[in-house]
Design an enzyme around this catalytic site. Structure first.
Site, mmCIF file in Angstrom:
data_model
loop_
_atom_site.group_PDB
_atom_site.id
_atom_site.type_symbol
_atom_site.label_atom_id
_atom_site.label_comp_id
_atom_site.label_asym_id
_atom_site.label_seq_id
_atom_site.Cartn_x
_atom_site.Cartn_y
_atom_site.Cartn_z
ATOM 1 N N ASN A 73 48.795 48.466 30.218
ATOM 2 C CA ASN A 73 48.223 48.718 28.899
ATOM 3 C C ASN A 73 46.706 48.875 28.921
ATOM 4 O O ASN A 73 46.106 49.206 27.898
ATOM 5 C CB ASN A 73 48.575 47.570 27.949
ATOM 6 C CG ASN A 73 48.043 46.232 28.428
ATOM 7 O OD1 ASN A 73 48.572 45.670 29.378
ATOM 8 N ND2 ASN A 73 46.992 45.720 27.800
ATOM 9 N N TYR B 248 38.752 34.936 42.310
ATOM 10 C CA TYR B 248 39.404 36.207 42.014
ATOM 11 C C TYR B 248 39.637 37.003 43.296
ATOM 12 O O TYR B 248 40.735 37.506 43.550
ATOM 13 C CB TYR B 248 38.563 37.028 41.038
ATOM 14 C CG TYR B 248 39.065 38.454 40.879
ATOM 15 C CD1 TYR B 248 40.181 38.727 40.106
ATOM 16 C CD2 TYR B 248 38.432 39.518 41.530
ATOM 17 C CE1 TYR B 248 40.667 40.014 39.974
ATOM 18 C CE2 TYR B 248 38.903 40.812 41.406
ATOM 19 C CZ TYR B 248 40.020 41.053 40.627
ATOM 20 O OH TYR B 248 40.507 42.338 40.509
#
Length: 326
Positions: A29, A181
């Site tokens: 998305n 991350y």
């Protein structure tokens, strides 16, 4: 680092047809995932967006349909931070087979404090790696039902300078958001390569490929309102970076090629052509630390422990068609 080029010509703007095939893109998305989904929709394939937020999924689907006439795109709810929900997500695909899953979704936090998933895992490691690890096992029956399915894992150039700490995979002792991350993406890449080794040993028809997008910036990304908007000022500020970096539409190219190009093989690493940061996709030599299969095997075992996935079910390899969460 030297590249190894595929012998087949490839044009990112003239993609081969994929009618009748079904592709799942996690995090389709927004960001790179959105552009992977948009580009794959141009091939005639059925593209499923795996998204946590239904409203954002609907907006992305509408954007793709507005740009790709006749696009076969839909969405399923998928929350990789909630392992208990993945069975329902896999069942909601409601397909007989799945040709490709693109493991793209990810969480990137910029600031402390450290956050955790519902199961108590560090949020980035738990979502980016463990969520995709568990989802792959949920999807394996559907992938195995396809003639030659692929698992495409989207890593990160940020993982190139990181190393895993087996004693601190959850960043309890050393939590620095950017480093955590990078390590979570490195774990994903190790998983994608180890998965292919185990698939090959099991004589599976499924292949696993690892890709990375290079340097992909919002300021160099074409607008897709309301998914992505870009002001003239942001475009001007980002212009100098275009010498070395690219937009997220181009960051999607390695993943799209890994999905569609029949010359791509399991166990390979694909990224941008120019310094691994920008340009059309090429096959790269594996980064030195990614060649350490012992690290990948230890990560696999620990991931099984953390997710509750049985490490051995029939194959003696930690992978089987009947794998499920205990």
């Amino acid at each position: 680092m030297p590249s190894v080029s595929s012998s087949a010509p490839w044009d990112v703007h003239r993609l081969p047809r994929a009618d009748g095939r079904v592709f799942l893109v996690t995090g389709g998305n927004a960001g790179i995932g959105y552009f992977v989904a948009e580009q794959l929709s141009m091939t005639g394939a059925a593209v499923v967006l795996g998204c946590r937020n239904p409203a954002k999924a609907d907006a992305a689907s509408a954007s793709i349909r507005s740009r790709v006439p006749g696009a076969r795109v839909r969405a399923v709810r998928l929350d990789l931070a909630d392992l208990s929900s993945l069975r329902t997500a896999a069942e909601s695909l409601d397909v007989e087979h799945l040709d490709v899953v693109v493991h793209n979704a990810g969480v990137a936090l910029d600031d402390p404090p450290r956050e955790e998933t519902a199961e108590g895992h560090e949020l980035m490691f738990g979502t980016n790696h463990l969520g995709h690890f568990a989802l792959t096992h949920r999807l394996m029956p559907l992938l195995s039902a396809a003639p030659a399915a692929r698992v495409v894992t989207v890593g990160s150039f940020a993982a190139k300078t990181e190393r895993l700490d087996p004693a601190d995979l959850q960043s309890r002792r050393d939590y620095r958001p950017k480093r955590t991350y990078g390590r979570s993406k490195l774990a994903q890449m190790y998983f994608g390569l180890e998965l292919d080794r185990r698939l090959r040993a099991a004589d599976s028809t499924v292949a696993s490929v690892v890709v990375h997008p290079g340097g992909a910036l919002d300021s160099l990304t074409p607008p897709r309102p309301p998914i992505h908007t870009r002001t003239p000022g942001a475009r001007l500020r980002g212009a100098p970076a275009a010498l070395l970096l690219q937009g997220k539409h181009a960051g999607a190219w390695p993943a799209v090629r890994a999905v569609l190009d029949t010359a791509v093989r399991g166990g390979e690493l694909w990224g941008p052509r120019v310094f691994g940061l920008r340009g059309e996709p090429r096959r790269e030599e594996l980064w030195n630390h990614l060649t350490d299969a012992s690290v990948a095997a230890r990560l696999w075992d620990k991931s099984c422990e953390l997710t509750g996935i049985a490490p051995d079910l029939g194959f003696g390899l930690g992978l089987g068609l009947g794998l499920g969460l205990r």
